[in-house]
Enzyme design. Structure first.
Site, PDB file in Angstrom:
ATOM      1  N   GLU A 143     -12.059 -19.056  12.198  1.00  0.00           N
ATOM      2  CA  GLU A 143     -12.098 -18.733  10.782  1.00  0.00           C
ATOM      3  C   GLU A 143     -12.687 -17.325  10.703  1.00  0.00           C
ATOM      4  OE1 GLU A 143     -14.125 -20.699   6.842  1.00  0.00           O
ATOM      5  OE2 GLU A 143     -14.074 -21.865   8.685  1.00  0.00           O
ATOM      6  N   ARG A 165     -18.853 -28.870  22.873  1.00  0.00           N
ATOM      7  CA  ARG A 165     -19.098 -27.462  22.591  1.00  0.00           C
ATOM      8  C   ARG A 165     -20.184 -26.927  23.511  1.00  0.00           C
ATOM      9  NH1 ARG A 165     -19.187 -26.909  17.370  1.00  0.00           N
ATOM     10  NH2 ARG A 165     -20.333 -24.997  17.195  1.00  0.00           N
ATOM     11  N   LYS A 199     -23.291 -20.020  13.143  1.00  0.00           N
ATOM     12  CA  LYS A 199     -23.023 -18.841  12.326  1.00  0.00           C
ATOM     13  C   LYS A 199     -24.098 -18.639  11.268  1.00  0.00           C
ATOM     14  CE  LYS A 199     -18.188 -18.605  12.539  1.00  0.00           C
ATOM     15  NZ  LYS A 199     -16.992 -19.259  12.023  1.00  0.00           N
TER      16      LYS A 199
HETATM   17  P1  ATP Z   1     -19.789 -22.384  13.238  1.00  0.00           P
HETATM   18  O1  ATP Z   1     -19.848 -23.874  13.207  1.00  0.00           O
HETATM   19  O2  ATP Z   1     -20.927 -21.714  13.922  1.00  0.00           O
HETATM   20  O3  ATP Z   1     -19.446 -21.775  11.918  1.00  0.00           O
HETATM   21  P2  ATP Z   1     -17.102 -22.666  13.966  1.00  0.00           P
HETATM   22  O4  ATP Z   1     -16.852 -23.645  15.026  1.00  0.00           O
HETATM   23  O5  ATP Z   1     -16.872 -23.131  12.591  1.00  0.00           O
HETATM   24  O6  ATP Z   1     -18.541 -22.055  14.181  1.00  0.00           O
HETATM   25  P3  ATP Z   1     -14.674 -21.233  14.098  1.00  0.00           P
HETATM   26  O7  ATP Z   1     -14.388 -19.833  13.782  1.00  0.00           O
HETATM   27  O8  ATP Z   1     -14.091 -22.279  13.240  1.00  0.00           O
HETATM   28  O9  ATP Z   1     -16.261 -21.347  14.149  1.00  0.00           O
HETATM   29  O10 ATP Z   1     -14.380 -21.542  15.620  1.00  0.00           O
HETATM   30  C1  ATP Z   1     -13.196 -21.189  16.269  1.00  0.00           C
HETATM   31  C2  ATP Z   1     -13.033 -22.036  17.498  1.00  0.00           C
HETATM   32  O11 ATP Z   1     -14.148 -21.866  18.376  1.00  0.00           O
HETATM   33  C3  ATP Z   1     -12.956 -23.506  17.152  1.00  0.00           C
HETATM   34  O12 ATP Z   1     -11.850 -24.067  17.819  1.00  0.00           O
HETATM   35  C4  ATP Z   1     -14.246 -24.066  17.662  1.00  0.00           C
HETATM   36  O13 ATP Z   1     -14.075 -25.368  18.123  1.00  0.00           O
HETATM   37  C5  ATP Z   1     -14.626 -23.116  18.788  1.00  0.00           C
HETATM   38  N1  ATP Z   1     -16.072 -23.072  18.960  1.00  0.00           N
HETATM   39  C6  ATP Z   1     -16.986 -22.720  18.043  1.00  0.00           C
HETATM   40  N2  ATP Z   1     -18.237 -22.865  18.521  1.00  0.00           N
HETATM   41  C7  ATP Z   1     -18.107 -23.311  19.803  1.00  0.00           C
HETATM   42  C8  ATP Z   1     -19.034 -23.660  20.851  1.00  0.00           C
HETATM   43  N3  ATP Z   1     -20.359 -23.584  20.676  1.00  0.00           N
HETATM   44  N4  ATP Z   1     -18.520 -24.083  22.026  1.00  0.00           N
HETATM   45  C9  ATP Z   1     -17.199 -24.150  22.222  1.00  0.00           C
HETATM   46  N5  ATP Z   1     -16.275 -23.855  21.288  1.00  0.00           N
HETATM   47  C10 ATP Z   1     -16.718 -23.432  20.082  1.00  0.00           C
HETATM   48 MG    MG Z   2     -15.103 -23.869  11.793  1.00  0.00          MG
END
Ligand code: ATP
Ligand code: MG
Length: 610
Positions: free
Chosen positions: A71, A306, A316
């Site tokens: 995102e 994760r 984030k």
């Molecule tokens: P946050 O929860 O911190 O806002 P997010 O997962 O919502 O992070 P996205 O931009 O939606 O952020 O993530 C893009 C991709 O990265 C998704 O497929 C997510 O599963 C993966 N991702 C995010 N954080 C991790 C992590 N700590 N380990 C592995 N993959 C991750």
């Molecule tokens: Mg997300």
């Protein structure tokens, strides 16, 4: 080891492999799918689209399709690097394609700045989205027309209805883990009534929250996500891509499976928190395929744990707080676990790829110790970084029997394990800089460096014998005095006649490059920032900011060998006996680099924390 590495895997443009591929549960699923021909016979139109578009295409040249779907609402962090290496790495190894998809279905939140930084970060990590002649970079908001049409398709099939309950009523009627939900009084609206209401929702006839479109599944399902989840909501908001065209927006759980299917994704890999969403993912795509809107075979969702890493935060929200409240100097602060920060810190793409291979993927949540990441960076930097000399805490050394005004050069190897990288000249003279800790007046047991009466080798130079020191009025040592042995120069015939136990580094004072060096350390002093600790009152949430390491940055003025003046921004070096350093890509000027410490030579965290 995977057996599925076709000859043309490199064509996918997904960067070089860094380590031997170790199998894992996801690779096992893919191996089995490919062996069973699960995804054989798919067609691909060269672009995303519903069944009508895809079925007109040729055979899909990609054996699998994965995607990385951020995102664009923030900068990528180390956790995203795990996901990027996994998804792009699978595509590379299986002769597939990995799409970079901006999941921008949420209006208001996204910004171009984030899109640009994500593109940069994925490229920096060594991956690309070009495969088989397609540029697989997509925006989910480009699919709004299809998503809307699919929602109408669900209504026509009796699989969705417009609910007009208030948000509170809906929440109350959803039930709990132990109590089934209650059907909405609007659940049995006719197809015509639902279509009419949904179209008026789209046309702006209602304010935010007046109605939602819900899937019609089962209010008694033990999985709460299957109790008629909302799939479209009214939101009068301007979208960065579609402007004011829409005032209804799809919910993430509806949009994401459709995005995958429109893009011909085979394996949709996500983190564990989406496991409970998988039944809806499958339910939705099955309905849309039954209606002829999507082509089969459908993508499958696979969840993995994760990345949780000690001594950092990877949320984030917390990263934004650290930046906004000024605890760090911006998104690319080298202490922040963002990929822009890592890049400035001197961490390398190869180090991240090695890290991703080493930690692997699993179904079980766990914590990875920060030292694992540091070790990967050390391993990679040890390979690629040329050696240089830097004195970080300078103390003058005067060679009293070396003629004033004279100077000569010594030869220092650029990499001890790589003679092919050659040697460089370093100037030597009467006055040198040495590390303050390399001299003591009264040596403790086992101290082999400089003290009165002791001899050491000045690395790549001469053997010197300490004769004393000079001090200021406060008794602080201001210079160390010594005499050198003219026939002891390294690389000359006489050098071997001198047996000394100490070997210290130095920089010639006359030519030294005086420059700023930033010594970065871990941002948090505690492995689980914000976590309750033994002795804390039960139920107390510690503020993660209280766990910030006050010594995470020390800025010093160091004396460097003159060759470092020419260091290009982002070039990495090992400063002998100290660690790996990078010329800062933002603050370095031509001829005047500034250096950041990426990582020390050894894991010194335990000692530093005392
Ligand atoms: P946050 O929860 O911190 O806002 P997010 O997962 O919502 O992070 P996205 O931009 O939606 O952020 O993530 C893009 C991709 O990265 C998704 O497929 C997510 O599963 C993966 N991702 C995010 N954080 C991790 C992590 N700590 N380990 C592995 N993959 C991750
Ligand atoms: Mg997300």
């Amino acid at each position: 080891m995977t057996q599925n590495k076709p000859k043309d895997a490199g064509k996918a443009g997904n960067g070089p492999a860094t380590a031997p591929v170790v199998s894992n549960f996801i690779r096992q699923i893919i191996d089995a799918d490919l062996a069973a021909g699960q995804y054989a016979g798919r067609t691909w139109a060269g672009k995303p689209g519903p069944a009508a578009v895809q079925l007109a295409g040729a055979a899909d040249p990609a054996r699998i399709r994965t995607r990385f779907p951020p995102e664009p609402n923030g900068y990528l962090h180390y956790g995203h690097a795990k996901s990027i290496c996994l998804n792009f790495g699978l595509a590379r190894d299986y002769g597939g394609a990995c799409h970079l998809r901006f999941d921008d279905t949420n209006p208001e939140k996204e910004e171009q700045e984030y899109v640009d930084s994500i593109v940069d970060a994925v490229r920096w990590l060594g991956f690309g989205w070009e495969a088989f002649g397609d540029r697989n970079l997509y925006y989910a908001s480009d699919y709004f027309d299809w998503m809307y049409a699919f929602a109408e398709g669900l209504i026509r099939g009796g699989h969705a209805y417009v609910d007009s309950q208030s948000a509170e009523e809906m929440r109350a009627n959803r039930g709990t883990l132990t109590r089934p939900g209650v059907d909405s009084p609007y659940r049995n609206r006719t197809v015509e009534e639902n279509l009419d209401l949904f179209r008026r929702m789209r046309d702006g006839a209602f304010p935010d929250g007046a109605h939602v479109l819900r899937a019609r599944i089962d209010m008694a399902s033990p999985n709460i996500n299957m109790r008629d989840p909302a799939i479209y909501r009214i939101r009068h908001a301007t979208h960065h891509n579609t402007g004011d065209k829409w005032c209804v927006y799809p919910m993430y759980t509806f949009a994401h499976p459709i995005e995958d299917a429109l893009e011909n994704i085979t394996h949709s890999i996500c983190t564990l928190e989406f496991e409970d969403q998988r039944p809806f993912y499958d339910w939705l795509l099955e309905r849309l395929a039954d209606a002829g809107l999507l082509a089969r075979p459908l993508p499958q969702q696979i969840e993995f744990a994760r990345l949780n890493l000690t001594y950092v935060v990877l949320s984030k929200r917390k990263l934004i707080q650290l930046v906004d409240e000024g605890h760090v100097a911006g998104w690319d602060d080298p202490r922040l676990p963002t990929l822009v920060g890592a890049r400035r810190r001197g961490y390398t793409p190869e180090g991240f790829r090695l890290f991703a291979e080493r930690i692997g993927v699993s179904k079980a949540d766990s914590w990875i110790d920060y030292s694992v990441l540091e070790d990967c960076m050390r391993e990679d930097l040890n390979e690629r970084a040329e050696r240089r000399v830097a004195v970080l805490d300078p103390l003058k050394l005067v060679i009293t029997n070396y003629p004033e005004g004279r100077s000569e050069t010594c030869l220092a190897p650029n990499h001890p394990q790589k003679p092919e990288l050659g040697k460089r000249e370093v100037p030597f003279g009467r006055e040198l800089w040495i590390e303050r800790e390399d001299f003591v007046e009264a040596p403790p047991k086992g101290y082999f460096r400089l003290f009165p009466g002791n001899s050491v080798r000045l690395r790549y130079g001469f053997v010197v014998k300490c004769t004393g020191c000079e001090k200021d009025a406060q008794g602080k040592v201001t210079a160390v005095l010594c005499e050198y042995f003219p026939d002891s120069k390294s690389g000359t015939a006489g050098a071997d006649n001198y047996k000394v136990k100490g070997n210290i580094h130095w920089v010639s004072a006359a030519q030294a490059l005086e420059t700023e060096v930033r010594l970065y350390d871990r941002l948090f002093a505690h492995p689980f920032p914000g976590a309750r600790r033994e002795g804390d009152p039960e139920g107390l949430e510690r503020n993660f900011l209280d766990d910030i390491n006050p010594a995470s940055l020390t800025t010093i003025t160091a004396m460097l060998e003159p060759a470092l003046a020419l260091a290009e921004p982002e070039s990495c070096f090992q400063f002998e006996r100290h660690g790996y350093f990078v010329a800062d890509r933002r603050d370095s000027r031509p001829g005047a680099p500034v250096f950041n410490r990426a990582v020390t030579l050894k894991d010194s965290w335990g000692k530093a924390a005392k």
